[in-house]
Design an enzyme around this catalytic site. Sequence first.
Site, PDB file in Angstrom:
ATOM      1  CE  LYS A  59      56.988 -89.600 105.351  1.00  0.00           C
ATOM      2  NZ  LYS A  59      57.629 -90.923 105.164  1.00  0.00           N
ATOM      3  CG  ASP A  82      62.828 -90.101 106.994  1.00  0.00           C
ATOM      4  OD1 ASP A  82      63.323 -90.167 108.136  1.00  0.00           O
ATOM      5  OD2 ASP A  82      62.213 -91.040 106.445  1.00  0.00           O
ATOM      6  CE  LYS A  89      65.061 -92.638 105.642  1.00  0.00           C
ATOM      7  NZ  LYS A  89      64.568 -94.005 105.358  1.00  0.00           N
ATOM      8  CG  ASP A 105      60.003 -88.834 103.676  1.00  0.00           C
ATOM      9  OD1 ASP A 105      59.307 -89.539 102.936  1.00  0.00           O
ATOM     10  OD2 ASP A 105      60.239 -89.121 104.867  1.00  0.00           O
ATOM     11  CG  ASP A 108      63.938 -94.544 108.623  1.00  0.00           C
ATOM     12  OD1 ASP A 108      63.455 -93.426 108.316  1.00  0.00           O
ATOM     13  OD2 ASP A 108      64.668 -95.212 107.868  1.00  0.00           O
ATOM     14  CD  GLU A 125      59.658 -90.660 108.729  1.00  0.00           C
ATOM     15  OE1 GLU A 125      60.215 -91.759 108.928  1.00  0.00           O
ATOM     16  OE2 GLU A 125      59.451 -90.198 107.593  1.00  0.00           O
ATOM     17  NE  ARG A 159      55.108 -96.979 109.390  1.00  0.00           N
ATOM     18  CZ  ARG A 159      55.514 -98.171 108.994  1.00  0.00           C
ATOM     19  NH1 ARG A 159      55.098 -99.264 109.607  1.00  0.00           N
ATOM     20  NH2 ARG A 159      56.322 -98.295 107.963  1.00  0.00           N
TER      21      ARG A 159
HETATM   22  N1  BES Z   1      60.512 -91.963 103.829  1.00  0.00           N
HETATM   23  C1  BES Z   1      60.815 -93.316 104.099  1.00  0.00           C
HETATM   24  C2  BES Z   1      60.386 -94.247 102.965  1.00  0.00           C
HETATM   25  C3  BES Z   1      61.288 -94.286 101.768  1.00  0.00           C
HETATM   26  C4  BES Z   1      62.515 -94.928 101.839  1.00  0.00           C
HETATM   27  C5  BES Z   1      60.885 -93.769 100.579  1.00  0.00           C
HETATM   28  C6  BES Z   1      63.316 -95.005 100.716  1.00  0.00           C
HETATM   29  C7  BES Z   1      61.677 -93.854  99.454  1.00  0.00           C
HETATM   30  C8  BES Z   1      62.901 -94.468  99.530  1.00  0.00           C
HETATM   31  C9  BES Z   1      60.107 -93.778 105.365  1.00  0.00           C
HETATM   32  O1  BES Z   1      59.952 -92.832 106.350  1.00  0.00           O
HETATM   33  C10 BES Z   1      60.906 -94.891 105.927  1.00  0.00           C
HETATM   34  O2  BES Z   1      62.014 -94.653 106.302  1.00  0.00           O
HETATM   35  N2  BES Z   1      60.350 -96.096 105.991  1.00  0.00           N
HETATM   36  C11 BES Z   1      61.052 -97.223 106.486  1.00  0.00           C
HETATM   37  C12 BES Z   1      60.071 -98.067 107.275  1.00  0.00           C
HETATM   38  C13 BES Z   1      60.713 -99.199 108.017  1.00  0.00           C
HETATM   39  C14 BES Z   1      61.595 -98.668 109.126  1.00  0.00           C
HETATM   40  C15 BES Z   1      59.634-100.086 108.579  1.00  0.00           C
HETATM   41  C16 BES Z   1      61.594 -98.010 105.305  1.00  0.00           C
HETATM   42  O3  BES Z   1      60.915 -98.120 104.298  1.00  0.00           O
HETATM   43  O4  BES Z   1      62.740 -98.451 105.399  1.00  0.00           O
HETATM   44 ZN    ZN Z   2      59.909 -90.894 105.734  1.00  0.00          ZN
HETATM   45 MN    MN Z   3      61.675 -92.743 107.597  1.00  0.00          MN
END
Ligand code: BES
Ligand code: ZN
Ligand code: MN
Length: 503
Positions: free
Chosen positions: A275, A280, A287, A298, A357, A359, A361
């Site tokens: 990835k 992000d 966020k 990210d 968010d 994104e 996947r």
């Molecule tokens: N890059 C983030 C995951 C992440 C968040 C990694 C905090 C490390 C610390 C990812 O793109 C993301 O934002 N995932 C969301 C998914 C949710 C919206 C289903 C998450 O984990 O909040």
């Molecule tokens: Zn992300």
């Molecule tokens: Mn995200």
Amino acid sequence: MEFSTNTSVSIHQVKTAALAVGIFADGVLSPAADVIDRASNGAIRAVMKTEFTGSANSTLVLRNLDGVAAQRVVLVGLGKQADYNARMHANAEKAFTSVCITARITEATSTLAAIACPGTTATDRARDAAAAASEATYHYDATFGKPNPDARPKLKKISLLVARSDSTATDLGLKQGAALGEGVSMARTLGNLPGNICTPTYLGETAKKLGREFKSIKVTVLDAKQISALGMGSFLSVSKGSDQPPRFIVLHYKGKAPAKAAAKTATGPVVLVGKGITFDSGGVSIKPAATMDEMKFDMCGAASVLGTFRALAELGLPGEVVGLIPTCENLINGSANKPGDVVKSMSGQTIEILNTDAEGRLILCDALTYAERFKPSAVIDIATLTGACVVALGGVNSGLFSKDDALAESILKAGKQAGDPAWRMPLDDEYQVQLKSNFADMANIGGQPAGAVTAACFLSRFAKAYRWAHLDIAGTAWKGGAVKGSTGRPVPLLLQFLLNQSA
Ligand code: BES
Ligand code: ZN
Ligand code: MN
């Protein structure tokens, strides 16, 4: 950093700025420590009565001992002998390297790899020693106005003192550890670089540079037009929200000889998918501000793929490995994804974006479809995918998801061997219902419960054509707080997995 093997029998005559000798917490001296103690009329046993107990990772520097050529003897605590293992050895080497850095010396000698350690070979111990020294001497100063030369570790050379019978095995381990160190350092620096420098274009250029440096790596970097021609509508929908153009990076490594396992079964390459979200923001589902800067990390999955390729090529491992990196920013302009938007992936499956968010996947799914063309023996994707995985496993284990028990086992084993552990998480079909959408083939989120699992479930729908595993490195790829920075994980796990494959 330079590593070498020394097989001198007279340890007390070795001329070096610092000599590491190990002491167990039960008061047991390693053979090297015993030699030094005798040569110096009991200088080590003397301090063991007072200020040094041999507890794990403690160190004590003794200077100018009579009868000892080394300028410093560094006592390194190993903990209880019965508990001593590969991890403690690696930590002991790290502790010694830290002492050398503090002492501002340029070369040192360690005898720690000569200490027998259950479940390890001389090659393993040398690899761990080199990787540990490389990790301890890592220094980031790419984005300081005037990098302070004094802050840079001076240590340039480490030699391992081992028995003559172990010298060939030690040389091999040092070579592996040095290559691993280079790969980890590369991944760390890419992770640490800010989002305004480490853009998708920058990652593409970095990959091309790797291709120029190593004949064994062929690199192709696709631009938005080419990505669009492939039908990667899901990946493109994320990239469109940013002014930075996306890139799809394809690395193809071919070692000189085919891997033994691959030759036997005549199967395809291992494909690593990383990835590469270079920042992000969350997009419209934005966020919170507090630690948003950490979302420059990210792209650590992508960085781990690049770092692993560097190590692979430096070692010239046999076999074939493909690296795929979808990379873009997740930002918010007038063309950005909106909650409720439906996009079409390269696989033909449609996706309702309920949260912009989620994104990672969306870009990985198209890369997983692209991977089919290589008829891979296995595909492993590596992604900072979910905050839920951080909640579940913290910073100790990466999350491992796979329906293939044999593949999962070999990844867990590699992680254990490399001191870069993963923990297997569930992937039952029963979780799939959470991804149901009223307007598309699936939604891109599965609600609050089991967030790391439903993310993996989403990816699994694009990975049906081959053996597949997913590593969620959201908790392990970087550290926050005062020690904020990239860890380079899981390059050690990935390289060990590939080493085991080719052995
Ligand atoms: N890059 C983030 C995951 C992440 C968040 C990694 C905090 C490390 C610390 C990812 O793109 C993301 O934002 N995932 C969301 C998914 C949710 C919206 C289903 C998450 O984990 O909040
Ligand atoms: Zn992300
Ligand atoms: Mn995200």
